[in-house]
Design a protein around this motif. Structure first.
Motif, PDB file in Angstrom:
ATOM      1  N   MET A 286       0.846  -1.193   0.000  1.00 35.38           N
ATOM      2  CA  MET A 286       0.000   0.000   0.000  1.00 35.38           C
ATOM      3  C   MET A 286       0.881   1.242   0.000  1.00 35.38           C
ATOM      4  O   MET A 286       1.836   1.339   0.734  1.00 35.38           O
ATOM      5  N   VAL A 287       0.541   2.177  -0.866  1.00 40.59           N
ATOM      6  CA  VAL A 287       1.253   3.445  -0.890  1.00 40.59           C
ATOM      7  C   VAL A 287       0.794   4.241   0.322  1.00 40.59           C
ATOM      8  O   VAL A 287      -0.395   4.476   0.520  1.00 40.59           O
ATOM      9  N   LYS A 288       1.712   4.632   1.159  1.00 41.21           N
ATOM     10  CA  LYS A 288       1.369   5.356   2.388  1.00 41.21           C
ATOM     11  C   LYS A 288       1.289   6.853   2.109  1.00 41.21           C
ATOM     12  O   LYS A 288       1.860   7.364   1.154  1.00 41.21           O
ATOM     13  N   TYR A 289       0.556   7.538   2.974  1.00 41.23           N
ATOM     14  CA  TYR A 289       0.554   8.987   2.912  1.00 41.23           C
ATOM     15  C   TYR A 289       1.972   9.445   3.199  1.00 41.23           C
ATOM     16  O   TYR A 289       2.666   8.897   4.039  1.00 41.23           O
ATOM     17  N   SER A 290       2.421  10.450   2.519  1.00 39.51           N
ATOM     18  CA  SER A 290       3.772  10.936   2.714  1.00 39.51           C
ATOM     19  C   SER A 290       3.849  12.407   2.344  1.00 39.51           C
ATOM     20  O   SER A 290       2.942  12.942   1.708  1.00 39.51           O
ATOM     21  N   ASP A 291       4.947  13.014   2.773  1.00 43.46           N
ATOM     22  CA  ASP A 291       5.166  14.412   2.398  1.00 43.46           C
ATOM     23  C   ASP A 291       5.263  14.542   0.883  1.00 43.46           C
ATOM     24  O   ASP A 291       4.813  15.539   0.311  1.00 43.46           O
ATOM     25  N   GLU A 292       5.832  13.533   0.226  1.00 44.69           N
ATOM     26  CA  GLU A 292       5.955  13.569  -1.234  1.00 44.69           C
ATOM     27  C   GLU A 292       4.577  13.583  -1.893  1.00 44.69           C
ATOM     28  O   GLU A 292       4.328  14.370  -2.803  1.00 44.69           O
ATOM     29  N   LEU A 293       3.705  12.709  -1.432  1.00 46.59           N
ATOM     30  CA  LEU A 293       2.360  12.644  -1.987  1.00 46.59           C
ATOM     31  C   LEU A 293       1.597  13.933  -1.711  1.00 46.59           C
ATOM     32  O   LEU A 293       0.906  14.458  -2.585  1.00 46.59           O
ATOM     33  N   ASP A 294       1.754  14.479  -0.504  1.00 49.26           N
ATOM     34  CA  ASP A 294       1.119  15.757  -0.174  1.00 49.26           C
ATOM     35  C   ASP A 294       1.597  16.859  -1.110  1.00 49.26           C
ATOM     36  O   ASP A 294       0.801  17.678  -1.582  1.00 49.26           O
ATOM     37  N   ALA A 295       2.899  16.883  -1.399  1.00 51.82           N
ATOM     38  CA  ALA A 295       3.455  17.907  -2.294  1.00 51.82           C
ATOM     39  C   ALA A 295       2.902  17.759  -3.707  1.00 51.82           C
ATOM     40  O   ALA A 295       2.610  18.763  -4.369  1.00 51.82           O
ATOM     41  N   LEU A 296       2.731  16.522  -4.161  1.00 46.55           N
ATOM     42  CA  LEU A 296       2.189  16.299  -5.503  1.00 46.55           C
ATOM     43  C   LEU A 296       0.747  16.793  -5.595  1.00 46.55           C
ATOM     44  O   LEU A 296       0.388  17.513  -6.531  1.00 46.55           O
ATOM     45  N   PHE A 297      -0.077  16.425  -4.618  1.00 42.19           N
ATOM     46  CA  PHE A 297      -1.471  16.870  -4.648  1.00 42.19           C
ATOM     47  C   PHE A 297      -1.572  18.381  -4.481  1.00 42.19           C
ATOM     48  O   PHE A 297      -2.429  19.021  -5.099  1.00 42.19           O
ATOM     49  N   SER A 298      -0.709  18.961  -3.666  1.00 38.17           N
ATOM     50  CA  SER A 298      -0.710  20.410  -3.488  1.00 38.17           C
ATOM     51  C   SER A 298      -0.363  21.103  -4.808  1.00 38.17           C
ATOM     52  O   SER A 298      -1.007  22.088  -5.185  1.00 38.17           O
ATOM     53  N   ALA A 299       0.633  20.585  -5.496  1.00 38.66           N
ATOM     54  CA  ALA A 299       1.024  21.180  -6.781  1.00 38.66           C
ATOM     55  C   ALA A 299      -0.098  21.048  -7.802  1.00 38.66           C
ATOM     56  O   ALA A 299      -0.344  21.961  -8.589  1.00 38.66           O
ATOM     57  N   LEU A 300      -0.805  19.926  -7.782  1.00 39.65           N
ATOM     58  CA  LEU A 300      -1.870  19.696  -8.760  1.00 39.65           C
ATOM     59  C   LEU A 300      -3.196  20.357  -8.377  1.00 39.65           C
ATOM     60  O   LEU A 300      -4.142  20.336  -9.162  1.00 39.65           O
ATOM     61  N   ALA A 301      -3.261  20.943  -7.194  1.00 41.44           N
ATOM     62  CA  ALA A 301      -4.495  21.581  -6.741  1.00 41.44           C
ATOM     63  C   ALA A 301      -4.817  22.852  -7.523  1.00 41.44           C
ATOM     64  O   ALA A 301      -5.969  23.276  -7.567  1.00 41.44           O
ATOM     65  N   ASP A 302      -3.830  23.436  -8.138  1.00 41.69           N
ATOM     66  CA  ASP A 302      -4.025  24.698  -8.851  1.00 41.69           C
ATOM     67  C   ASP A 302      -4.356  24.431 -10.321  1.00 41.69           C
ATOM     68  O   ASP A 302      -3.644  23.684 -10.992  1.00 41.69           O
ATOM     69  N   PRO A 303      -5.420  25.042 -10.862  1.00 35.07           N
ATOM     70  CA  PRO A 303      -5.801  24.795 -12.257  1.00 35.07           C
ATOM     71  C   PRO A 303      -4.740  25.229 -13.270  1.00 35.07           C
ATOM     72  O   PRO A 303      -4.587  24.576 -14.306  1.00 35.07           O
ATOM     73  N   THR A 304      -4.009  26.293 -12.990  1.00 35.76           N
ATOM     74  CA  THR A 304      -2.947  26.719 -13.910  1.00 35.76           C
ATOM     75  C   THR A 304      -1.867  25.662 -13.985  1.00 35.76           C
ATOM     76  O   THR A 304      -1.389  25.321 -15.081  1.00 35.76           O
ATOM     77  N   ARG A 305      -1.489  25.103 -12.846  1.00 34.74           N
ATOM     78  CA  ARG A 305      -0.454  24.063 -12.854  1.00 34.74           C
ATOM     79  C   ARG A 305      -0.948  22.804 -13.559  1.00 34.74           C
ATOM     80  O   ARG A 305      -0.186  22.137 -14.258  1.00 34.74           O
ATOM     81  N   ARG A 306      -2.231  22.483 -13.408  1.00 38.65           N
ATOM     82  CA  ARG A 306      -2.770  21.320 -14.133  1.00 38.65           C
ATOM     83  C   ARG A 306      -2.752  21.567 -15.631  1.00 38.65           C
ATOM     84  O   ARG A 306      -2.476  20.653 -16.414  1.00 38.65           O
ATOM     85  N   ARG A 307      -2.997  22.791 -16.056  1.00 38.25           N
ATOM     86  CA  ARG A 307      -2.926  23.114 -17.495  1.00 38.25           C
ATOM     87  C   ARG A 307      -1.495  22.999 -18.002  1.00 38.25           C
ATOM     88  O   ARG A 307      -1.264  22.527 -19.112  1.00 38.25           O
ATOM     89  N   VAL A 308      -0.540  23.413 -17.181  1.00 42.96           N
ATOM     90  CA  VAL A 308       0.874  23.272 -17.554  1.00 42.96           C
ATOM     91  C   VAL A 308       1.212  21.794 -17.709  1.00 42.96           C
ATOM     92  O   VAL A 308       1.844  21.384 -18.689  1.00 42.96           O
ATOM     93  N   ILE A 309       0.784  20.968 -16.753  1.00 40.78           N
ATOM     94  CA  ILE A 309       1.041  19.526 -16.826  1.00 40.78           C
ATOM     95  C   ILE A 309       0.400  18.935 -18.083  1.00 40.78           C
ATOM     96  O   ILE A 309       1.022  18.135 -18.789  1.00 40.78           O
ATOM     97  N   ALA A 310      -0.833  19.334 -18.372  1.00 44.48           N
ATOM     98  CA  ALA A 310      -1.522  18.832 -19.567  1.00 44.48           C
ATOM     99  C   ALA A 310      -0.750  19.207 -20.826  1.00 44.48           C
ATOM    100  O   ALA A 310      -0.573  18.382 -21.732  1.00 44.48           O
ATOM    101  N   ARG A 311      -0.281  20.443 -20.889  1.00 42.32           N
ATOM    102  CA  ARG A 311       0.488  20.871 -22.063  1.00 42.32           C
ATOM    103  C   ARG A 311       1.787  20.090 -22.178  1.00 42.32           C
ATOM    104  O   ARG A 311       2.185  19.663 -23.261  1.00 42.32           O
ATOM    105  N   LEU A 312       2.484  19.878 -21.060  1.00 40.75           N
ATOM    106  CA  LEU A 312       3.750  19.156 -21.100  1.00 40.75           C
ATOM    107  C   LEU A 312       3.547  17.679 -21.436  1.00 40.75           C
ATOM    108  O   LEU A 312       4.493  17.002 -21.846  1.00 40.75           O
TER     109      LEU A 312
END
Length: 109
Positions: free
Chosen positions: A1-27
């Protein structure tokens, strides 16, 4: 099982913003310069750089500077952490709904 971690929190935090999700989609279509990323978003380069730094610090993208051009590319290995967590959540919910179905079916018999 993948545990909750600071890494996972950072990923979800980064993806929480719509502009950053658009950047990810473009990349997802391939590498792009910061200028190319900013153009369709109608935001200034300094504003976009804040988003780029957030994505880079979370490990979702990598950047490389060549002269005056900073190019961004997806760091696909970081997405394995996200997909692992999501797959674990799906498994948990499927097991729960399977048990519920068995319970309901048993009660009807």
């Amino acid at each position: 099982m993948v545990k909750y971690s600071d890494e996972l929190d950072a990923l979800f935090s980064a993806l929480a913003d719509p502009t950053r999700r658009r950047v990810i989609a473009r990349l997802g279509q391939g590498p792009a310069s910061v200028g190319e990323l900013a153009r369709p978003l109608s935001i200034s380069l300094p504003s976009l750089m804040k988003h780029v730094r957030s994505l880079e610090s979370s490990g979702l993208i990598r950047t490389e500077k060549s002269g005056r051009v900073r190019t961004c590319v997806l760091a696909q290995n970081r997405f394995h952490l996200l997909t692992g967590w999501l797959e674990e959540q799906r498994r948990i919910w499927e097991e729960s709904t399977d048990r519920l179905e068995q319970f309901v079916t048993k009660e009807e018999s």
